[in-house]
Write a protein that holds these residues in place. Sequence first.
Motif, PDB file in Angstrom:
ATOM      1  N   THR A  51      42.642  37.240  40.061  1.00 34.19           N
ATOM      2  CA  THR A  51      41.351  37.422  39.406  1.00 34.19           C
ATOM      3  C   THR A  51      40.520  36.137  39.402  1.00 34.19           C
ATOM      4  N   VAL A  52      39.275  36.297  39.045  1.00 35.83           N
ATOM      5  CA  VAL A  52      38.376  35.150  38.955  1.00 35.83           C
ATOM      6  C   VAL A  52      38.927  34.145  37.943  1.00 35.83           C
ATOM      7  N   GLY A  53      39.411  34.662  36.838  1.00 37.90           N
ATOM      8  CA  GLY A  53      39.957  33.780  35.808  1.00 37.90           C
ATOM      9  C   GLY A  53      41.108  32.940  36.330  1.00 37.90           C
ATOM     10  N   ALA A  54      41.996  33.584  37.074  1.00 38.46           N
ATOM     11  CA  ALA A  54      43.134  32.859  37.640  1.00 38.46           C
ATOM     12  C   ALA A  54      42.638  31.749  38.567  1.00 38.46           C
ATOM     13  N   GLY A  55      41.558  32.038  39.285  1.00 36.37           N
ATOM     14  CA  GLY A  55      40.991  31.037  40.179  1.00 36.37           C
ATOM     15  C   GLY A  55      40.477  29.831  39.416  1.00 36.37           C
ATOM     16  N   ARG A  56      39.820  30.103  38.294  1.00 35.34           N
ATOM     17  CA  ARG A  56      39.296  28.995  37.486  1.00 35.34           C
ATOM     18  C   ARG A  56      40.428  28.101  36.999  1.00 35.34           C
ATOM     19  N   SER A  57      41.475  28.717  36.479  1.00 37.92           N
ATOM     20  CA  SER A  57      42.608  27.930  35.987  1.00 37.92           C
ATOM     21  C   SER A  57      43.201  27.091  37.111  1.00 37.92           C
ATOM     22  N   ALA A  58      43.382  27.720  38.256  1.00 41.68           N
ATOM     23  CA  ALA A  58      43.974  27.016  39.386  1.00 41.68           C
ATOM     24  C   ALA A  58      43.124  25.807  39.751  1.00 41.68           C
ATOM     25  N   ALA A  59      41.813  25.973  39.705  1.00 33.96           N
ATOM     26  CA  ALA A  59      40.916  24.863  40.046  1.00 33.96           C
ATOM     27  C   ALA A  59      41.110  23.715  39.066  1.00 33.96           C
ATOM     28  N   ARG A  91      44.693  14.898  45.557  1.00 28.87           N
ATOM     29  CA  ARG A  91      43.852  16.081  45.524  1.00 28.87           C
ATOM     30  C   ARG A  91      43.603  16.597  46.939  1.00 28.87           C
ATOM     31  N   PRO A  92      43.664  17.925  47.113  1.00 30.30           N
ATOM     32  CA  PRO A  92      43.409  18.471  48.453  1.00 30.30           C
ATOM     33  C   PRO A  92      41.914  18.393  48.781  1.00 30.30           C
ATOM     34  N   THR A  93      41.602  18.414  50.060  1.00 36.48           N
ATOM     35  CA  THR A  93      40.182  18.418  50.455  1.00 36.48           C
ATOM     36  C   THR A  93      39.740  19.821  50.824  1.00 36.48           C
ATOM     37  N   ALA A  94      40.691  20.751  50.782  1.00 35.56           N
ATOM     38  CA  ALA A  94      40.336  22.135  51.089  1.00 35.56           C
ATOM     39  C   ALA A  94      41.270  23.082  50.348  1.00 35.56           C
ATOM     40  N   VAL A  95      40.763  24.293  50.043  1.00 35.71           N
ATOM     41  CA  VAL A  95      41.566  25.284  49.340  1.00 35.71           C
ATOM     42  C   VAL A  95      41.473  26.611  50.072  1.00 35.71           C
ATOM     43  N   MET A  96      42.636  27.167  50.359  1.00 30.75           N
ATOM     44  CA  MET A  96      42.673  28.513  50.920  1.00 30.75           C
ATOM     45  C   MET A  96      43.136  29.445  49.811  1.00 30.75           C
ATOM     46  N   CYS A  97      42.374  30.500  49.568  1.00 35.47           N
ATOM     47  CA  CYS A  97      42.684  31.379  48.441  1.00 35.47           C
ATOM     48  C   CYS A  97      43.217  32.733  48.919  1.00 35.47           C
ATOM     49  N   ALA A  98      44.089  33.308  48.131  1.00 38.35           N
ATOM     50  CA  ALA A  98      44.735  34.558  48.518  1.00 38.35           C
ATOM     51  C   ALA A  98      43.768  35.731  48.524  1.00 38.35           C
ATOM     52  N   ASN A  99      42.690  35.603  47.759  1.00 42.92           N
ATOM     53  CA  ASN A  99      41.623  36.602  47.891  1.00 42.92           C
ATOM     54  C   ASN A  99      40.301  36.016  47.403  1.00 42.92           C
ATOM     55  N   ASP A 100      39.252  36.799  47.518  1.00 39.54           N
ATOM     56  CA  ASP A 100      37.924  36.267  47.219  1.00 39.54           C
ATOM     57  C   ASP A 100      37.676  36.067  45.734  1.00 39.54           C
ATOM     58  N   LEU A 101      38.306  36.866  44.911  1.00 42.85           N
ATOM     59  CA  LEU A 101      38.080  36.700  43.476  1.00 42.85           C
ATOM     60  C   LEU A 101      38.582  35.329  43.046  1.00 42.85           C
ATOM     61  N   ILE A 102      39.784  35.005  43.493  1.00 41.41           N
ATOM     62  CA  ILE A 102      40.326  33.670  43.224  1.00 41.41           C
ATOM     63  C   ILE A 102      39.345  32.615  43.744  1.00 41.41           C
ATOM     64  N   ASP A 141      23.342  46.298  35.251  1.00 37.83           N
ATOM     65  CA  ASP A 141      24.562  46.992  35.697  1.00 37.83           C
ATOM     66  C   ASP A 141      25.819  46.265  35.242  1.00 37.83           C
ATOM     67  N   ASP A 142      25.684  44.947  35.059  1.00 41.73           N
ATOM     68  CA  ASP A 142      26.852  44.128  34.727  1.00 41.73           C
ATOM     69  C   ASP A 142      28.016  44.404  35.652  1.00 41.73           C
ATOM     70  N   ILE A 143      27.779  44.245  36.926  1.00 45.51           N
ATOM     71  CA  ILE A 143      28.861  44.413  37.888  1.00 45.51           C
ATOM     72  C   ILE A 143      29.879  43.304  37.699  1.00 45.51           C
ATOM     73  N   GLU A 144      31.037  43.522  38.259  1.00 44.44           N
ATOM     74  CA  GLU A 144      32.147  42.612  38.034  1.00 44.44           C
ATOM     75  C   GLU A 144      31.793  41.165  38.348  1.00 44.44           C
ATOM     76  N   TYR A 145      30.961  40.971  39.353  1.00 49.57           N
ATOM     77  CA  TYR A 145      30.687  39.615  39.798  1.00 49.57           C
ATOM     78  C   TYR A 145      29.542  38.964  39.043  1.00 49.57           C
ATOM     79  N   ALA A 146      28.905  39.709  38.168  1.00 47.22           N
ATOM     80  CA  ALA A 146      27.793  39.142  37.409  1.00 47.22           C
ATOM     81  C   ALA A 146      28.290  37.964  36.574  1.00 47.22           C
ATOM     82  N   ALA A 147      29.440  38.151  35.951  1.00 47.22           N
ATOM     83  CA  ALA A 147      29.977  37.105  35.093  1.00 47.22           C
ATOM     84  C   ALA A 147      30.533  35.951  35.910  1.00 47.22           C
ATOM     85  N   ALA A 148      30.809  36.215  37.191  1.00 45.14           N
ATOM     86  CA  ALA A 148      31.446  35.211  38.034  1.00 45.14           C
ATOM     87  C   ALA A 148      30.443  34.488  38.922  1.00 45.14           C
ATOM     88  N   ALA A 149      29.172  34.766  38.722  1.00 47.75           N
ATOM     89  CA  ALA A 149      28.152  34.137  39.566  1.00 47.75           C
ATOM     90  C   ALA A 149      28.086  32.637  39.282  1.00 47.75           C
TER      91      ALA A 149
END
Lengths: 346, 346
Positions: A219-227, A238-249, B274-282
Amino acid sequence: MTASIKEVARHAGVSIGTVSNVLNRPDLVAEATRRRVLDAIAELGYVRNDSARQLRAGRSRQIAIVVLDVTNPFFTDVIRGAEAAVDKHGVMVVVCNSGDDDERERRHLELLEEQRVRGVLITPVDDSRGSRLEQLIRRGTPVVLVDRGAGRHSLCSVAVDDVLGGRLAGDHLVEQGHRRIAFVGGPLSIAQVADRRAGVTQALEGNAELINVATPNLTVGAGRSAARELTALPAADRPTAVMCANDLIALGVLQELTRQGIRVPQDIAIVGYDDIEYAAAAAVPLSSVRQPREQLGRTAAQLLLEEVDNAGQHQHRHVVFQPELVVRESSARPARRRPRQPSIAS
Amino acid sequence: MTASIKEVARHAGVSIGTVSNVLNRPDLVAEATRRRVLDAIAELGYVRNDSARQLRAGRSRQIAIVVLDVTNPFFTDVIRGAEAAVDKHGVMVVVCNSGDDDERERRHLELLEEQRVRGVLITPVDDSRGSRLEQLIRRGTPVVLVDRGAGRHSLCSVAVDDVLGGRLAGDHLVEQGHRRIAFVGGPLSIAQVADRRAGVTQALEGNAELINVATPNLTVGAGRSAARELTALPAADRPTAVMCANDLIALGVLQELTRQGIRVPQDIAIVGYDDIEYAAAAAVPLSSVRQPREQLGRTAAQLLLEEVDNAGQHQHRHVVFQPELVVRESSARPARRRPRQPSIAS
DNA sequence: AACGCGTCGTGAAACGTTTCATACACCTGT
DNA sequence: ACAGGTGTATGAAACGTTTCACGACGCGTT
């Protein structure tokens, strides 16, 4: 309630068989009678009864697609693809949502089997043998696995090569000059995540250092924590690049880095996975690995139809699609930095 | 192919009727016989034939939901809600995708009527009378309209008050001190867009000036173009806030403003819809108007079930939900600026 | 011993189609 | 005039259930 074929027959002054012929083999019936029958049908508002039809025919004209989450863009695209493929075949696609719940999946399969669907497209909740799904197959319903367990030989499957996807991303980052790269994602119990990481690992081997950052979900939240974990590292590590398992991350990582004033891609580059609709619309358009989702659905449906038609001598196949890297701003070539291997050294 | 009730009966040494009783009214049959029958069922791998069942019963145990786009998060949430509502009722939800195509919708309704579905939840492509849908209703299939044409009295409907949604956004911006506000979105032929704009207009009346920026569709790209139109205006005419017809537009606007170095919300505030999922993640978390989508589906399904059960004396109802404004960073109170009406003047 | 009663099980009808063998009416060519 | 078509329509069987009126059986009561 509704008029039946019998009343149409009486109304038109013909036999039941004739009405049926008008409906199914109109050329067998004389112009004049056909007219009369059609008029009767129109007048009575007659609608075929599919149950009776199916009962007689012994099978239905529907295929089913059972997905883990109707809400997930991946599956909705697959559904669209499947629909497109059967569109001309006079077959209807029934969409079922298992919601990643074993029990719901079982109930759906039960109902579908009772309905004698022609075949099933499914991403099963639990890939193991001995399940309700096995039973369905054993009894003769054609099944095509979507994005799962390519190993079996008792059925067809379609999938995307996630290892390759990981490698594409890894190669790209190495080529951009990155020598410390993080992989962010988890849990590894999800085959897709493990495969993507395996791909990245392969790509970096001997070329760059890999830092693993595990997340509990995608999830997006998990991505924030990871960052935050990453930026807490001493600058040298610190890495100079990050590859993420999906776009939300990836979006989460991007958001947190931006919040901390770290520039993307100048300070840290990011690559996501899935190429969801909003990847291109992110603050910094996101590089991502795109899967041919709609084609996945289309092909799955085609395999299914083929199996349905050639009941006897059908050869099961496993189709694996190749993902594609879409490079956008988030991983554009960064200014050269800390060159550990001056080009003259090669 | 598959075993029928007849073979089960023979196998267990009982009559057909008894097998049926074991299945449907187990308490009518003696323990010993029941066992024997169940064993036979297990051994033969018997599966009920739903066609025959339906034929006998005269109706199916499915309801259908026909959506404009399976890919749209709005509809997928509605679907989930509907599923949740019928979950306990032994009813199955069949999802159909019209793809906003009149012809496909017609074909689906035709098949569904042939299948004698218990009822239909639908957001029709074309809301006008005289359609295939009217026919379906006239012949007695219960139908509930989703997010459409609340005006009719021949059926139930559920919808969200888009005028109110627009007003909420407008009030909020006015209250934040904005005196020049743009509405971005189109085409107005979409009722939702027109309603949202009407709401904003009401809110601004006498409080602030409204600038209309029409877009050809509701995409991120359209948002970007619209943003360029706005920034091309002379500084004095430029709005200090933008209300967008949906979140995709809002994301586009946000992206383009950011690219041009215009700060959100300090220079220009943005509210989406609409508050789509990505609205909060923008990049800048987006204020947006949230609709109770899942509840929309749940309620629609409940209305349908109610109508199905009380066939006779059912009173049609129109349920209108109220949207809710979610305030995030993109419209946080800006620094006071260009105070045209010094507070002392009031 | 006759009766009534509850418990189980049966057989047949009905649901609305499709299909197939058969029948009838005409035409055609020998 | 007759055999063989051809073109059209028919009636009945079959698909797999559910339901329902009925009968068989055993048991307790009178």
